[in-house]
Design a protein around this motif. Structure first.
Motif, short mmCIF file in Angstrom:
data_model
loop_
_atom_site.label_atom_id
_atom_site.label_comp_id
_atom_site.label_asym_id
_atom_site.label_seq_id
_atom_site.Cartn_x
_atom_site.Cartn_y
_atom_site.Cartn_z
N LEU A 74 18.38 23.02 -47.58
CA LEU A 74 18.00 23.35 -49.32
C LEU A 74 17.50 22.18 -49.84
CD1 LEU A 74 19.89 25.64 -49.40
CD2 LEU A 74 18.59 26.30 -48.12
N ASN A 75 17.35 20.98 -49.39
CA ASN A 75 16.96 20.17 -50.68
C ASN A 75 17.97 18.80 -49.94
OD1 ASN A 75 19.43 18.94 -52.98
ND2 ASN A 75 20.10 19.98 -51.50
N GLY A 76 17.10 17.69 -50.72
CA GLY A 76 17.86 16.01 -49.90
C GLY A 76 16.91 15.15 -51.28
N PRO A 77 17.53 14.23 -50.76
CA PRO A 77 17.58 12.89 -51.72
C PRO A 77 15.73 12.83 -51.77
CG PRO A 77 19.13 12.39 -50.53
CD PRO A 77 18.79 13.25 -49.48
N GLY A 78 15.72 13.03 -50.66
CA GLY A 78 13.52 12.70 -50.19
C GLY A 78 12.71 14.07 -50.64
N GLY A 79 14.03 14.71 -51.89
CA GLY A 79 13.09 15.74 -51.96
C GLY A 79 12.86 15.63 -53.56
N GLU A 80 12.33 16.49 -54.02
CA GLU A 80 12.05 16.92 -55.84
C GLU A 80 12.66 17.71 -56.33
OE1 GLU A 80 9.38 17.25 -53.48
OE2 GLU A 80 9.95 18.85 -53.34
N VAL A 81 13.34 17.33 -58.08
CA VAL A 81 13.37 18.99 -59.19
C VAL A 81 13.17 18.37 -60.27
CG1 VAL A 81 15.35 16.76 -59.87
CG2 VAL A 81 16.04 18.85 -60.26
N PRO A 82 13.02 19.76 -60.59
CA PRO A 82 12.74 20.10 -62.08
C PRO A 82 13.50 20.41 -62.45
CG PRO A 82 11.16 21.41 -61.27
CD PRO A 82 12.52 20.64 -59.94
N ALA A 83 14.16 20.16 -64.22
CA ALA A 83 15.23 19.98 -64.99
C ALA A 83 14.21 20.34 -66.56
CB ALA A 83 15.90 19.48 -65.56
N ILE A 84 15.32 21.77 -67.68
CA ILE A 84 15.00 21.92 -68.75
C ILE A 84 15.90 22.02 -69.35
CG2 ILE A 84 14.00 23.19 -69.85
CD1 ILE A 84 12.10 24.91 -68.23
N VAL A 85 15.83 20.81 -70.34
CA VAL A 85 17.18 20.79 -70.86
C VAL A 85 17.64 20.56 -72.71
CG1 VAL A 85 17.83 18.70 -69.29
CG2 VAL A 85 16.44 18.11 -71.56
N ALA A 86 18.75 21.59 -72.75
CA ALA A 86 18.68 20.92 -74.36
C ALA A 86 20.10 20.26 -74.78
CB ALA A 86 18.49 22.25 -75.43
N THR A 87 20.09 19.62 -76.01
CA THR A 87 21.36 18.72 -75.88
C THR A 87 21.88 18.75 -77.66
OG1 THR A 87 19.45 17.17 -77.47
CG2 THR A 87 19.94 16.67 -75.34
N ALA A 88 23.00 19.70 -77.84
CA ALA A 88 23.65 19.59 -78.51
C ALA A 88 23.04 18.84 -79.63
CB ALA A 88 25.20 19.44 -79.38
N ARG A 89 22.78 17.87 -79.61
CA ARG A 89 21.71 16.79 -80.93
C ARG A 89 20.38 17.38 -81.55
NH1 ARG A 89 23.50 11.83 -78.68
NH2 ARG A 89 21.42 11.90 -77.83
N ASP A 90 19.82 18.07 -80.37
CA ASP A 90 18.04 18.23 -80.79
C ASP A 90 18.13 19.59 -79.82
OD1 ASP A 90 15.34 19.21 -80.87
OD2 ASP A 90 15.20 16.99 -80.36
N PRO A 91 18.23 20.71 -79.65
CA PRO A 91 18.36 21.79 -79.03
C PRO A 91 16.85 22.11 -78.40
CG PRO A 91 18.84 22.67 -81.42
CD PRO A 91 18.57 21.19 -81.41
N ARG A 92 16.10 21.76 -78.93
CA ARG A 92 14.22 22.12 -78.56
C ARG A 92 14.31 21.20 -77.09
NH1 ARG A 92 11.02 18.22 -82.84
NH2 ARG A 92 13.37 16.92 -82.34
N PRO A 93 14.20 22.22 -76.50
CA PRO A 93 13.75 22.04 -74.56
C PRO A 93 13.37 21.28 -74.18
CG PRO A 93 12.74 24.34 -75.64
CD PRO A 93 13.56 23.30 -76.79
N THR A 94 13.06 20.68 -73.29
CA THR A 94 12.47 19.34 -72.81
C THR A 94 12.91 19.49 -71.24
OG1 THR A 94 13.56 17.78 -74.78
CG2 THR A 94 11.85 16.95 -72.87
N VAL A 95 11.28 18.84 -70.76
CA VAL A 95 11.08 18.60 -69.95
C VAL A 95 11.54 17.95 -68.98
CG1 VAL A 95 10.22 19.75 -67.72
CG2 VAL A 95 10.12 21.52 -68.96
N LEU A 96 12.53 18.04 -67.86
CA LEU A 96 12.52 16.18 -66.73
C LEU A 96 11.49 17.21 -65.69
CD1 LEU A 96 14.01 13.85 -66.38
CD2 LEU A 96 15.77 15.54 -64.93
N CYS A 97 10.94 16.25 -65.27
CA CYS A 97 10.06 16.60 -64.34
C CYS A 97 10.04 14.75 -63.34
CB CYS A 97 8.23 15.59 -64.49
SG CYS A 97 7.35 16.47 -63.19
N GLY A 98 11.12 15.83 -62.00
CA GLY A 98 11.12 14.74 -61.22
C GLY A 98 10.23 15.52 -59.81
#
Length: 595
Positions: A55-79
């Protein structure tokens, strides 16, 4: 309270939900050791490479959305890695191809997952690279009990491995047979790869960030890039039925870095829904919600035929816009696509009969342009051995349709992440023997036609189906969710969000409810078919509702009772600090844990 397959977990310390119990528990272990949600997510990501290799592997990809306790504004991590420099339409046409193959080296984008996970660890984690990689190294080196779907996947492509992909046969057909369910399986080569990344980091000194950067260099310009460059030059059979060499080079890896980006967002019924940008399919969910908001409240009913009809039609309209407007290779009218006035225009197209047409809109007055392949509406019933498991389906000729994984984490400080790792499946491309993993096949989502948002262009990202979700209320993150499922990801997330955010169902209740999705959505996976008008429904749905859906003109096809959707979710109540989690029971693989 209605019966659910498992409880909605509640606590105040931390919650993890993922598509495999070993990834969930490994991430929870990191939280117990003092790590934060991002340390835990990175740990889960690397464990998923080992325990869900189909279903996945190191040769693939990952998008993520994060919000931190310091800055709750959502940010996209584009992998999501881009097309390599040599991946031109002219090159593919010179090979006699009109579609990018669904499997094999030629379909590989630049691997993005590992660099993205390491960037997340550097920017927002607290633990060392050695600490977060320890569980994955342990499972790869000492072994773990394989889920049965891995062996089933290997069985499906056994002859391909034996006849054409000998390096994959060496790893996956030990003793001349596929692995069986529960068999303790090791991947020494991948364990060695991870150890070498840790060693490269430790050689850079004691500074945590310097160690992570050294590991990123070892991946992008060091031993990993060198092995990928050399192996990618070798031709292997792919979905076209012929052998082709790959296009990913060491220079492509050296030029790549994961990025941080602003999300696409929609303010909706007191919530802000955050998705990746229009380079992926994520905004389909936003458009669908906006269209439903332009209808009466009955459109939000997830248990009635009228509600399901409205939701299916809204999704179909949004996916039509995906085909015409989404991608990374041309300008996208993002603001116009999410304009409430445009949503009202689209909602006006929904009548009391299911439409079998693909009807992209004209945001801002612009005229839509569909790919020729989509306009021809390539239509036949897809030969899927088991469409209900959510696993990739493969055939021995190298044809593959991919699926993926998902992980959500929230910690006691309020850090939250939704991540959807995918690609680089064991059946996507031949195993690189010294690394222990294959490249991916994400380029199959690019069109070999000039001038489209999703055209194949070197350096541009394929229009991925990967679609994590983060939900905020009053500026605070309250929910992270997502699911595997390719084109079904946002189709399964829409009713889940309606059940939970509108209907008030708790997480597990909303996950367990009968699921459905449309097969009329043009597939993002080779060979890009669709079945207009077909609605696939779990047969637990009330029979009267099924009958009524047919009266709306839907061709309803029944699936097994527990077969559609693999949702994960975690939540946090900012007022009380209470955390919650739920996980999909279908496939008997996903699990949540927390306290």
């Amino acid at each position: 309270m209605s019966f659910t397959t498992r409880p909605t977990l509640q606590g105040t310390f931390g919650m993890v939900s993922s598509t495999h119990w070993l990834a969930s528990q490994s991430a929870m272990g990191i939280l117990e050791r003092g790590g934060n949600a991002f340390d835990a997510a990175v740990t889960a990501g690397f464990v998923l490479h080992v325990v869900e290799p189909h279903l996945n592997g190191p040769g693939g990809e990952v998008p993520a959305i994060v919000a931190t306790a310091r800055d709750p504004r959502p940010t996209v991590l584009c992998g999501q890695g881009p097309a390599p420099a040599g991946a031109t339409i002219a090159h593919f046409r010179s090979l006699g191809l009109d579609l990018v193959p669904g499997a094999g080296p030629l379909a590989a984008a630049v691997p993005g997952a590992v660099d993205a996970w390491l960037l997340l660890l550097r920017e927002h984690g607290t633990l060392s690279l050695a600490e977060v990689l320890e569980p994955a190294i342990g499972y790869a080196a000492a072994g773990h009990p394989l889920v049965g779907a891995v062996g089933a996947t290997v069985t499906a492509v056994r002859s391909l491995f034996e006849q054409h992909w000998p390096t994959s046969a060496q790893l996956w057909l030990r003793g001349g047979r596929p692995p069986v369910a529960g068999e303790r399986f090791t991947n020494p080569a991948y364990a060695h790869t991870l150890r070498r990344l840790v060693e490269a980091g430790q050689a850079a000194g004691g500074d945590r960030e310097a160690q992570i950067e050294a590991a990123r260099r070892a991946w992008g310009t060091g031993f990993v890039a060198e092995a990928i460059d050399a192996f990618s030059r070798r031709p292997f059979r792919d979905s076209s039925g012929r052998a082709h060499a790959g296009l990913v080079t060491g220079d492509d890896l050296a030029a790549y870095s994961a990025t941080w980006e602003e999300p696409a967002t929609l303010d909706w019924r007191g919530h802000t829904i955050a998705k990746t940008g229009f380079w992926g399919q994520g905004p389909v969910l936003l458009q669908s919600l906006a269209i439903l908001d332009a209808l009466d409240d009955g459109a939000y009913d997830t248990a009635s035929a009228a509600g399901i009809h409205a939701q299916a039609e809204a999704l179909t309209l949004a996916f039509a816009d995906r085909e015409a407007w989404y991608g990374d290779s041309a300008d996208v009218p993002a603001t116009a696509l999410l304009d409430p006035a445009y949503a009202r225009e689209r909602a006006a197209l929904i009548g009391d009969r299911a439409s079998r047409e693909l009807r992209p809109g004209s945001p801002g007055g612009a005229q839509p342009r569909l790919p020729d392949h989509v306009r021809s509406r390539v239509t036949h019933r897809v030969d899927v051995p088991d469409p209900t498991t959510g696993e990739p389906t493969v055939r021995s000729d190298g044809v593959t349709r991919g699926d993926t994984c998902h992980v959500d984490v929230v910690d006691r400080w309020g850090n939250m992440i939704s991540a959807t790792p995918s690609g680089g499946w064991l059946q996507s491309s031949p195993t690189i023997p010294e690394l222990g993993f294959p490249l991916g096949s994400r380029l199959q989502m690019c069109w070999l036609q000039e001038g489209l948002p999703a055209s194949l262009v070197p350096g541009r990202r394929p229009r991925t189906t990967l679609s994590p979700t983060l939900v905020l209320r009053d500026g605070e993150p309250v929910l992270a969710c997502g699911t595997p499922g390719g084109d079904q990801q946002d189709q399964w997330q829409l009713p889940f969000l309606l059940r939970h955010l509108v209907g008030g169902q708790h997480l597990q209740q909303a996950i367990d409810a009968p699921a459905w999705h449309s097969l009329g959505v043009p597939s993002s996976f080779y060979p890009r078919e669709s079945e207009p008008g077909v609605l696939l429904v779990e047969d637990r749905l009330d029979a009267a509702v099924v009958t009524a859906l047919r009266s709306y003109g839907h061709e309803v096809r029944l699936a097994d009772a527990w077969s559609l959707g693999r949702l994960c979710a975690v939540s946090r109540d900012p007022a009380t600090g209470v955390l919650a989690a739920g996980a999909n029971p279908r496939g008997m693989q996903g699990y949540a844990c927390g306290r």
